[in-house]
Enzyme design. Structure first.
Site, PDB file in Angstrom:
ATOM      1  N   CYS A   1       0.936  -1.180   0.032  1.00 21.94           N
ATOM      2  CA  CYS A   1       0.111  -0.154  -0.147  1.00 21.94           C
ATOM      3  C   CYS A   1       0.962   1.060   0.018  1.00 21.94           C
ATOM      4  O   CYS A   1       1.960   1.207   0.264  1.00 21.94           O
ATOM      5  CB  CYS A   1      -0.884  -0.105   1.111  1.00 21.94           C
ATOM      6  SG  CYS A   1      -2.201  -1.274   1.277  1.00 21.94           S
TER       7      CYS A   1
ATOM      8  N   ASN B   1       1.521   0.482   6.100  1.00 23.13           N
ATOM      9  CA  ASN B   1       2.082  -0.208   5.157  1.00 23.13           C
ATOM     10  C   ASN B   1       2.473  -1.624   5.682  1.00 23.13           C
ATOM     11  O   ASN B   1       3.389  -1.439   6.508  1.00 23.13           O
ATOM     12  CB  ASN B   1       2.705   0.253   4.106  1.00 23.13           C
ATOM     13  CG  ASN B   1       3.342  -0.721   3.083  1.00 23.13           C
ATOM     14  OD1 ASN B   1       4.438  -0.594   2.750  1.00 23.13           O
ATOM     15  ND2 ASN B   1       2.395  -1.683   2.567  1.00 23.13           N
TER      16      ASN B   1
ATOM     17  N   GLU C   1       2.094  -5.915   6.884  1.00 19.10           N
ATOM     18  CA  GLU C   1       1.555  -7.203   7.445  1.00 19.10           C
ATOM     19  C   GLU C   1       1.884  -7.590   9.007  1.00 19.10           C
ATOM     20  O   GLU C   1       3.061  -7.713   9.231  1.00 19.10           O
ATOM     21  CB  GLU C   1       1.557  -8.345   6.633  1.00 19.10           C
ATOM     22  CG  GLU C   1       0.776  -8.201   5.138  1.00 19.10           C
ATOM     23  CD  GLU C   1       1.062  -9.504   4.390  1.00 19.10           C
ATOM     24  OE1 GLU C   1       0.142 -10.462   4.358  1.00 19.10           O
ATOM     25  OE2 GLU C   1       2.078 -10.084   3.987  1.00 19.10           O
TER      26      GLU C   1
ATOM     27  N   LEU D   1       6.559 -16.279  -5.972  1.00 24.75           N
ATOM     28  CA  LEU D   1       7.666 -15.815  -7.205  1.00 24.75           C
ATOM     29  C   LEU D   1       8.733 -16.754  -6.913  1.00 24.75           C
ATOM     30  O   LEU D   1       9.459 -17.207  -6.058  1.00 24.75           O
ATOM     31  CB  LEU D   1       8.073 -14.526  -6.725  1.00 24.75           C
ATOM     32  CG  LEU D   1       9.074 -13.523  -7.596  1.00 24.75           C
ATOM     33  CD1 LEU D   1       8.323 -13.402  -8.947  1.00 24.75           C
ATOM     34  CD2 LEU D   1       9.776 -12.384  -6.927  1.00 24.75           C
TER      35      LEU D   1
END
Length: 303
Positions: A2, A75, A77, A256
């Site tokens: 974010c 921003n 987690e 990824l």
């Protein structure tokens, strides 16, 4: 990711200043909010959202009924927010992991808040009742945070430097945009004018020290000793736990791949854990590289 952006003590019109916030719009394609702070007409928050957790009530700045004087833009987690909620009996208003920051701060202040968070984060916390502004960034600096602070108390904070370099201000001398130090929090006094004054910059955690949040870690006590099998088993437990705690998203999880050992191992463990908790969609993987390069060939093989 974010995009967070905030100004305190702006001398210029905020509707003009918010154009700088649009420079980081790529960080959050789902929604944007620009909000003035009640009682401080020259202070504001800007937020670009990528909705990962609580798509209905996760917009920022986060404010809850229990603490109407607290404003939070973050921003990142917070992996242990459910464990903290259970340990301290917090009554959450949303499903947003970052809401735990408000409850921790109300319970024990900014030092305990930063130290108890297991995750990757950069946040701006405003306490209008006590006229304080707090900035903080995770131990390793995984989440970016930049700030600019002028001699007369004008503060700008942003996820990226580009959101601060062309801000309008009355003073002719432009202060330097600087990265906020990882593993630190800063306390600033908020004056009635909306300007700020830095009080202290504190290093809340060093990489070589055990973090305070281990008290609510889901990992059981590991066997001690340097026997080879014991060491390997401990590494396996810690590695799996590191992957497991990142499965908290309310959206699809991808991986990824570079084709190397590290990312391939993460993908293998991730697939195993997804089956254990009955995630029923296929694991989608992504790779970056030149066409037919060894990395891409290896990544396709792992996939």
């Amino acid at each position: 990711m974010c995009g967070i952006w905030a100004l305190f003590g702006s001398d210029e019109c905020l509707s003009v200043q918010c154009l700088s916030a649009m420079k980081i719009a790529h960080r959050g394609p789902d929604a944007f909010r620009f909000e003035n702070v009640n009682g401080f007409t020259n202070c504001c928050f800007g937020f670009h959202r990528l909705a990962v957790v609580d798509q209905l009530y996760g917009m920022q700045p986060i404010r809850v009924k229990k603490f109407p004087y607290l404003w939070l833009c973050y921003n990142g987690e917070i992996y242990n927010f459910k464990q903290l909620q259970k340990q301290f009996g917090f009554d959450f208003q949303t499903l947003v992991d970052g809401e735990v920051i408000l409850h921790l701060y109300n319970r024990g202040g900014i030092e305990q808040t930063a130290s108890m968070l297991d995750g990757v984060f950069a946040f701006i916390l405003l306490d209008t009742a006590n006229r304080k502004v707090f900035l903080a960034r995770d131990t390793y600096g995984v989440r970016p945070l930049f700030k600019v602070l002028t001699d007369d108390g004008f503060l700008g904070v942003c996820s990226e430097a580009k959101g601060l370099i062309n801000l309008k201000h009355s003073t002719s001398l432009c202060s330097k945009v600087e990265p906020f130090l990882p593993g630190h929090y800063e306390v600033l006094d908020l004056k009635p004018s909306g300007k700020v004054a830095s009080v202290e910059l504190v290093k809340f955690h060093s990489c070589k020290d055990e973090p305070l949040h281990v008290v609510c870690d889901t990992v059981e006590a590991l066997p001690s000793g340097f026997d080879l099998e014991t060491v390997k088993n401990n590494i396996r437990i810690l590695f799996e736990n590191a992957v497991r705690k990142r499965l908290m998203a309310h959206r699809r999880i991808g991986c990824l791949l570079s084709g190397g050992l590290d990312s391939s191992l993460v993908a293998a463990v991730l697939l195993k854990l997804m089956k254990e908790i009955n995630i029923n969609y296929p694991l989608q993987t992504f790779a970056i590289g030149m066409e037919n390069s060894p990395d891409l060939l290896a990544a396709r093989k792992v996939s």
